[in-house]
Motif scaffolding. Structure first.
Motif, PDB file in Angstrom:
ATOM      1  N   LEU A  69      75.983  12.529  33.099  1.00  0.00           N
ATOM      2  CA  LEU A  69      75.706  13.938  33.410  1.00  0.00           C
ATOM      3  C   LEU A  69      76.731  14.870  32.768  1.00  0.00           C
ATOM      4  O   LEU A  69      76.373  15.932  32.259  1.00  0.00           O
ATOM      5  CB  LEU A  69      75.676  14.140  34.926  1.00  0.00           C
ATOM      6  N   VAL A  70      77.984  14.438  32.806  1.00  0.00           N
ATOM      7  CA  VAL A  70      79.014  15.294  32.214  1.00  0.00           C
ATOM      8  C   VAL A  70      78.745  15.440  30.706  1.00  0.00           C
ATOM      9  O   VAL A  70      78.919  16.521  30.131  1.00  0.00           O
ATOM     10  CB  VAL A  70      80.425  14.715  32.502  1.00  0.00           C
ATOM     11  N   SER A  86      75.891  15.591  29.484  1.00  0.00           N
ATOM     12  CA  SER A  86      74.635  16.339  29.310  1.00  0.00           C
ATOM     13  C   SER A  86      74.836  17.839  29.530  1.00  0.00           C
ATOM     14  O   SER A  86      73.864  18.583  29.696  1.00  0.00           O
ATOM     15  CB  SER A  86      73.576  15.838  30.294  1.00  0.00           C
ATOM     16  N   LYS A  87      76.070  18.279  29.596  1.00  0.00           N
ATOM     17  CA  LYS A  87      76.384  19.682  29.911  1.00  0.00           C
ATOM     18  C   LYS A  87      75.563  20.677  29.097  1.00  0.00           C
ATOM     19  O   LYS A  87      75.039  21.648  29.630  1.00  0.00           O
ATOM     20  CB  LYS A  87      77.874  19.915  29.650  1.00  0.00           C
ATOM     21  N   ASP A 134      72.622  20.437  27.722  1.00  0.00           N
ATOM     22  CA  ASP A 134      71.230  20.496  28.198  1.00  0.00           C
ATOM     23  C   ASP A 134      71.143  21.251  29.517  1.00  0.00           C
ATOM     24  O   ASP A 134      70.198  21.988  29.765  1.00  0.00           O
ATOM     25  CB  ASP A 134      70.679  19.081  28.411  1.00  0.00           C
ATOM     26  N   ILE A 135      72.123  21.032  30.371  1.00  0.00           N
ATOM     27  CA  ILE A 135      72.099  21.684  31.681  1.00  0.00           C
ATOM     28  C   ILE A 135      72.285  23.200  31.518  1.00  0.00           C
ATOM     29  O   ILE A 135      71.566  23.994  32.129  1.00  0.00           O
ATOM     30  CB  ILE A 135      73.166  21.067  32.616  1.00  0.00           C
ATOM     31  N   LEU A 136      73.203  23.562  30.666  1.00  0.00           N
ATOM     32  CA  LEU A 136      73.417  24.999  30.409  1.00  0.00           C
ATOM     33  C   LEU A 136      72.163  25.629  29.811  1.00  0.00           C
ATOM     34  O   LEU A 136      71.768  26.739  30.186  1.00  0.00           O
ATOM     35  CB  LEU A 136      74.619  25.200  29.478  1.00  0.00           C
ATOM     36  N   PHE A 145      69.130  24.656  30.240  1.00  0.00           N
ATOM     37  CA  PHE A 145      68.131  24.732  31.314  1.00  0.00           C
ATOM     38  C   PHE A 145      68.386  25.964  32.184  1.00  0.00           C
ATOM     39  O   PHE A 145      67.471  26.724  32.506  1.00  0.00           O
ATOM     40  CB  PHE A 145      68.175  23.459  32.164  1.00  0.00           C
ATOM     41  N   GLU A 146      69.629  26.179  32.522  1.00  0.00           N
ATOM     42  CA  GLU A 146      69.974  27.338  33.374  1.00  0.00           C
ATOM     43  C   GLU A 146      69.600  28.643  32.673  1.00  0.00           C
ATOM     44  O   GLU A 146      69.101  29.575  33.283  1.00  0.00           O
ATOM     45  CB  GLU A 146      71.469  27.331  33.691  1.00  0.00           C
TER      46      GLU A 146
END
Ligand code: SF4
Lengths: 466, 197
Positions: free
Chosen positions: B182-183, B185-186, B188-190, B192-193
């Motif tokens: 997950l770390v 994948s930062k 991708d997460i950003l 997504f947000e």
């Protein structure tokens, strides 16, 4: 467009990406933490040198360990105090909002989330606590996670999750007098067993479910974990929307209008399919009580314990072990059996409506002398409301005292332990061996059944006194 | 933080032919007060293992010298109830590497996998068969081969295969954990947000 279930809609809106042949990266809107399952997650974070990614999306409250009397004093039990203090210092260090003991918003994590409008329809919500399923009452995907996952959410606001299967449980018709959401929950679990929902996320539907208040829906979704499901959810409707409106952290103004319009789309489309479906008739449900050591071992209050003659092998061993622990005999009735303790509270039945039901029932009556009763509000706000509505006075007049909010005898991590061998009628959610104290004997039931037992000192069908 | 890498091994097993073993039995709530992850193995199955005077209960499997090994064989619906990861920690800390049952509760299964503890699901009949074998001969050995997803009774060479998510299998074999993933994948997460607004 493809027909989707309520669950699909909320899930799909939160998938950051899917790992080929593996789980999805699921974005979490709201994270709750408490003192028991978070400390090791913070240790892990520290070891890796990570920060909390979105401290503002996590909310903390101590609830599991805390005493329910004299909360203004330092916690006496050294280990409990240390755990609560560790939560405080972690929250301070990482800037996480915390409602500590004595804060006006303190309480059991699953009671305060909805109360404060932190729980909103369409969200994904997790907490290191299996009864996170409670929040599903609002049409959210809410489920319990382990400490490693708490660390994941702190570090990335995401967790890795395989998409569960979908189950719909429909209850149609009108509930009979004396039958509450808790009875629906215990009835369903007695039908499908404590593993019947495993691998699934449940949607509760049907006219009997729609007729429940938000409090009742929370009780039902709370117990969905007890049939093995990851969680349960109910499509948001007018009741949901009016419950949420105006709460502390609910959106307002234009943001509200936009949110509300979206929430109204969160229903299962016609033709959407489920992996598993069950349908029940509300009319078949009586006030329930459990006789064994898992929540699936429940029956109508006037019924008899199964005789177990159809069981064999490890099923038989397990059944006999359970009755032996409870001190009951196969085939016997529970009605009329003496009760030593009554516990009203927990994230299952510690809300204002539960206290109203209890107070209404005991009004003008007297607590049985032989019974020790612990009435524990789910939160500070519930406590306050109960005082304002005069429930506290009714309870006092009937010989009951109010304690201060917390998980209390639900899991007996504090001093509220049922002594060995004693019988408790409890409005909580688990009757496992030792759950309410070593060798304590728990019978799960609704606040109404608990009230009847508190008055008569025996297992009593509340309808006989209504 | 890397987990121990999961390698193929052979061991005798400890049988617990009880169903619906919930996490309150695996580790009772009063032992959850630690703020660090250590020593939970001492309290594994505490209330079945020790009596009220804290004396070992002689016929409980963990106290019975007949049984030993790093495999726990348990009745169906193992790990139901509370989400406490302490249950997986306690089992692992006690020295168990694999649990075999015919059915697991979801949260327990996830917690086990996140801690290098492998839950193997076998059929109800096979489970009965292994209980009977151990009953007859407690030294019966089993081979766990995660790479080939097989669980074998060494003496008879009877083997069954088990399911595991390919991603989780790789994590266990390599000793990776989800937080690393997950770390990493930062981005991708950003993204997504940002796209959600
Ligand atoms: S009230 Fe009981 S079930 Fe609910 S969060 Fe507290 S301990 Fe868990």
């Amino acid at each position: 467009m493809e027909a989707k279930t309520l669950f699909d809609k909320v899930w799909d809106a939160h998938v950051v990406k899917k790992i080929e042949g593996g789980p999805s990266v699921l974005y979490i809107d709201r994270h709750f933490i408490h003192e028991v399952t978070s400390p090791v997650a913070f240790v892990g974070l520290e070891k890796r040198g990570l920060k909390v990614f979105h401290p503002e999306l996590t909310t903390a409250t101590p609830d599991h360990n805390i005493p329910t009397i004299e909360q203004h004093l330092p916690i006496k039990d050294e280990l409990s105090r240390k755990q609560v203090n560790t939560l405080l210092s972690n929250c301070e260090k990482y800037n996480i909002p915390l409602y500590g003991l004595n804060h006006k918003w303190a309480g059991i994590v699953h009671v305060i989330g909805p109360e404060l409008g932190l729980t909103l329809p369409g969200m994904t919500i997790v907490c290191g606590d299996s009864h996170t399923s409670t929040h599903g009452a609002f049409g959210t995907i809410a489920f319990g996670i382990g400490t490693s996952e708490v660390e994941m959410v702190l570090a990335s606001q995401c967790i890795l999750q395989p998409k569960p299967k979908k189950m719909r449980i429909t209850v149609n018709g009108e509930l009979k007098k004396g039958v509450t959401a808790k009875d629906i929950a215990l009835y369903i679990i007695s039908k499908i067993s404590t593993s019947g929902g495993t691998g699934h996320f449940v949607e509760f539907a049907g006219s009997a479910i729609q007729s429940l208040t938000m409090e009742g829906r929370m009780t039902l979704c709370n117990m969905s974990i007890e049939c093995g499901a990851r969680g349960g959810m109910i499509a948001p409707d007018e009741k949901t929307i009016s419950y949420v409106k105006g709460r502390e952290f609910a959106p307002s103004g234009e943001a509200w209008d936009k949110a509300e319009a979206y929430w109204r789309t969160l229903i299962t489309d016609k033709g959407a399919s489920f992996d598993t479906e069950y349908t029940y008739d509300a009319n078949d449900i009586d006030p329930m009580i459990t006789y064994g050591t898992n929540p699936g071992m429940g029956m109508g209050i006037k019924a008899s314990i199964p005789d177990g003659s159809d069981l064999e092998g490890s099923d038989k061993i397990t059944f006999e072990k359970s009755l032996n622990y409870m001190g009951f005999t196969a085939g016997e009735k529970l009605e009329g059996k003496p009760v030593d303790y009554v516990f009203v509270g927990s994230c299952t039945n510690g809300r204002i409506e539960d206290l109203r039901v209890f107070a209404n029932f005991v009004k003008g009556k007297q607590k049985a002398e032989s019974v020790i009763a612990w009435i524990v509000p789910g939160s500070k706000q519930v406590e306050k409301q109960a005082q304002e509505e005069g429930l506290t006075d009714i309870l006092l007049a009937a010989g009951f005292k109010f304690r201060q909010p917390g998980c209390s005898a639900c899991l007996a991590m504090n001093d509220d332990k049922i002594p060995a061998g004693k019988y408790a009628v409890s409005t909580s959610n688990r009757n496992f061996e030792g759950r309410q104290g070593p060798s304590a004997r728990t019978m799960l039931a609704s606040p109404l059944v608990a009230a009847a037992a508190a008055i008569t000192g025996k297992i009593t069908d509340p309808r006989d006194l209504m | 933080m890397a987990l121990d890498k999961f390698a193929t091994f052979t061991s005798s097993a400890i049988p617990l032919p009880i169903e619906n073993v919930d996490t309150d039995q695996i580790i009772p709530a009063r032992f959850l007060k630690a703020v660090e992850r250590k020593g939970f193995g001492d309290n594994l199955f505490r209330d079945w293992r020790y009596d009220k005077a804290d004396q070992p209960v002689a016929d409980f499997v963990l106290n019975n010298p007949r049984y030993s090994g790093t495999i726990l064989i348990a009745g169906k619906n193992f790990g139901s109830g509370s989400s406490r990861e302490h249950a997986a920690w306690a089992i692992y800390d006690f020295g168990i590497k694999v649990v075999v049952s015919s059915f697991y509760a979801d949260i327990f299964k996830g917690n086990a996998l996140n801690n290098g503890l492998l839950p193997i699901q076998v059929s109800e009949e096979f489970l009965k068969h292994i209980f009977a074998l151990i009953d007859a001969d407690p030294t019966t050995e089993f081979k766990v081969d995660l790479e080939n997803q097989s669980f074998t009774i060494v003496k008879t060479n009877e083997s069954v295969s088990f399911e595991i998510n390919p991603y989780k299998k790789e994590c266990l074999i390599m000793g990776y954990d989800d937080i690393d993933y997950l770390v990493n994948s930062k981005e991708d997460i950003l993204a997504f947000e940002k796209q959600r607004g």
